[in-house]
Write a protein that holds these residues in place. Structure first.
Motif, mmCIF file in Angstrom:
data_model
loop_
_atom_site.group_PDB
_atom_site.id
_atom_site.type_symbol
_atom_site.label_atom_id
_atom_site.label_comp_id
_atom_site.label_asym_id
_atom_site.label_seq_id
_atom_site.Cartn_x
_atom_site.Cartn_y
_atom_site.Cartn_z
ATOM 1 N N LEU A 230 46.802 15.753 22.566
ATOM 2 C CA LEU A 230 45.641 16.484 23.054
ATOM 3 C C LEU A 230 44.779 16.943 21.886
ATOM 4 O O LEU A 230 43.553 16.788 21.908
ATOM 5 C CB LEU A 230 46.073 17.679 23.905
ATOM 6 C CG LEU A 230 44.945 18.549 24.443
ATOM 7 C CD1 LEU A 230 44.078 17.771 25.432
ATOM 8 C CD2 LEU A 230 45.511 19.796 25.103
ATOM 9 N N GLN A 231 45.410 17.475 20.852
ATOM 10 C CA GLN A 231 44.661 17.928 19.681
ATOM 11 C C GLN A 231 43.945 16.752 19.003
ATOM 12 O O GLN A 231 42.779 16.859 18.634
ATOM 13 C CB GLN A 231 45.582 18.623 18.677
ATOM 14 C CG GLN A 231 44.857 19.171 17.469
ATOM 15 C CD GLN A 231 43.817 20.225 17.826
ATOM 16 O OE1 GLN A 231 44.149 21.203 18.477
ATOM 17 N NE2 GLN A 231 42.571 20.018 17.438
ATOM 18 N N THR A 232 44.635 15.632 18.870
ATOM 19 C CA THR A 232 44.025 14.441 18.273
ATOM 20 C C THR A 232 42.831 13.983 19.104
ATOM 21 O O THR A 232 41.767 13.649 18.569
ATOM 22 C CB THR A 232 45.058 13.299 18.159
ATOM 23 O OG1 THR A 232 46.149 13.754 17.353
ATOM 24 C CG2 THR A 232 44.449 12.052 17.555
ATOM 25 N N MET A 233 43.012 13.968 20.419
ATOM 26 C CA MET A 233 41.945 13.556 21.316
ATOM 27 C C MET A 233 40.714 14.446 21.156
ATOM 28 O O MET A 233 39.587 13.956 21.027
ATOM 29 C CB MET A 233 42.442 13.589 22.767
ATOM 30 C CG MET A 233 41.403 13.181 23.790
ATOM 31 S SD MET A 233 42.041 13.082 25.480
ATOM 32 C CE MET A 233 42.269 14.808 25.869
ATOM 33 N N VAL A 234 40.933 15.746 21.113
ATOM 34 C CA VAL A 234 39.830 16.696 20.965
ATOM 35 C C VAL A 234 39.169 16.531 19.589
ATOM 36 O O VAL A 234 37.939 16.542 19.482
ATOM 37 C CB VAL A 234 40.330 18.148 21.175
ATOM 38 C CG1 VAL A 234 39.279 19.161 20.790
ATOM 39 C CG2 VAL A 234 40.763 18.344 22.628
ATOM 40 N N ASP A 235 39.982 16.342 18.556
ATOM 41 C CA ASP A 235 39.445 16.137 17.207
ATOM 42 C C ASP A 235 38.548 14.907 17.133
ATOM 43 O O ASP A 235 37.601 14.866 16.343
ATOM 44 C CB ASP A 235 40.569 16.001 16.182
ATOM 45 C CG ASP A 235 41.307 17.304 15.923
ATOM 46 O OD1 ASP A 235 40.806 18.374 16.332
ATOM 47 O OD2 ASP A 235 42.408 17.245 15.323
ATOM 48 N N LYS A 236 38.820 13.907 17.963
ATOM 49 C CA LYS A 236 38.031 12.673 17.965
ATOM 50 C C LYS A 236 36.832 12.771 18.908
ATOM 51 O O LYS A 236 36.103 11.804 19.086
ATOM 52 C CB LYS A 236 38.905 11.487 18.331
ATOM 53 C CG LYS A 236 39.911 11.177 17.234
ATOM 54 C CD LYS A 236 40.627 9.881 17.487
ATOM 55 C CE LYS A 236 41.590 9.642 16.339
ATOM 56 N NZ LYS A 236 41.502 8.312 15.818
ATOM 57 N N GLY A 237 36.654 13.933 19.531
ATOM 58 C CA GLY A 237 35.482 14.153 20.368
ATOM 59 C C GLY A 237 35.657 13.841 21.838
ATOM 60 O O GLY A 237 34.691 13.833 22.596
ATOM 61 N N PHE A 238 36.889 13.589 22.261
ATOM 62 C CA PHE A 238 37.155 13.313 23.665
ATOM 63 C C PHE A 238 37.652 14.586 24.352
ATOM 64 O O PHE A 238 38.059 15.538 23.690
ATOM 65 C CB PHE A 238 38.224 12.220 23.814
ATOM 66 C CG PHE A 238 37.848 10.912 23.174
ATOM 67 C CD1 PHE A 238 36.730 10.210 23.575
ATOM 68 C CD2 PHE A 238 38.630 10.370 22.164
ATOM 69 C CE1 PHE A 238 36.385 9.005 22.987
ATOM 70 C CE2 PHE A 238 38.307 9.162 21.572
ATOM 71 C CZ PHE A 238 37.180 8.478 21.983
ATOM 72 N N SER A 239 37.638 14.570 25.684
ATOM 73 C CA SER A 239 38.150 15.728 26.415
ATOM 74 C C SER A 239 39.115 15.265 27.502
ATOM 75 O O SER A 239 39.115 14.107 27.922
ATOM 76 C CB SER A 239 37.005 16.524 27.036
ATOM 77 O OG SER A 239 36.248 15.709 27.896
ATOM 78 N N ALA A 240 39.925 16.200 27.944
ATOM 79 C CA ALA A 240 40.908 15.920 28.983
ATOM 80 C C ALA A 240 40.193 15.700 30.311
ATOM 81 O O ALA A 240 39.208 16.372 30.621
ATOM 82 C CB ALA A 240 41.888 17.080 29.098
#
Length: 68
Positions: free
Chosen positions: A33-43
């Motif tokens: 989740l943190q990696t996803m957010v760091d890359k600009g994506f959201s849940a």
């Protein structure tokens, strides 16, 4: 995936996170989740709901509590 020139997108991250949560891999799911957010994506809605359910459980997971 990145090494093969096909970086994961938000669909990929959400699917991985959901699978990890279904298998009680909370810590790994939080890392993704943190990696996803760091890359600009959201849940997506399903992933967010799964995390909310973990937070509202009788004994919420400390990893999730610390993240949120």
């Amino acid at each position: 995936m990145d090494k093969n020139g096909c970086p994961p997108n938000h669909f990929t991250y959400n699917a991985i996170i959901q699978g990890l949560l279904q298998h009680n891999e909370i810590s790994k799911a939080t890392e993704y989740l943190q990696t996803m957010v760091d890359k600009g994506f959201s849940a997506d809605a399903t992933t967010a709901t799964m995390f909310v359910n973990l937070l509202s459980a009788d004994q919420p997971d400390k990893t999730v509590q610390e993240y949120f």
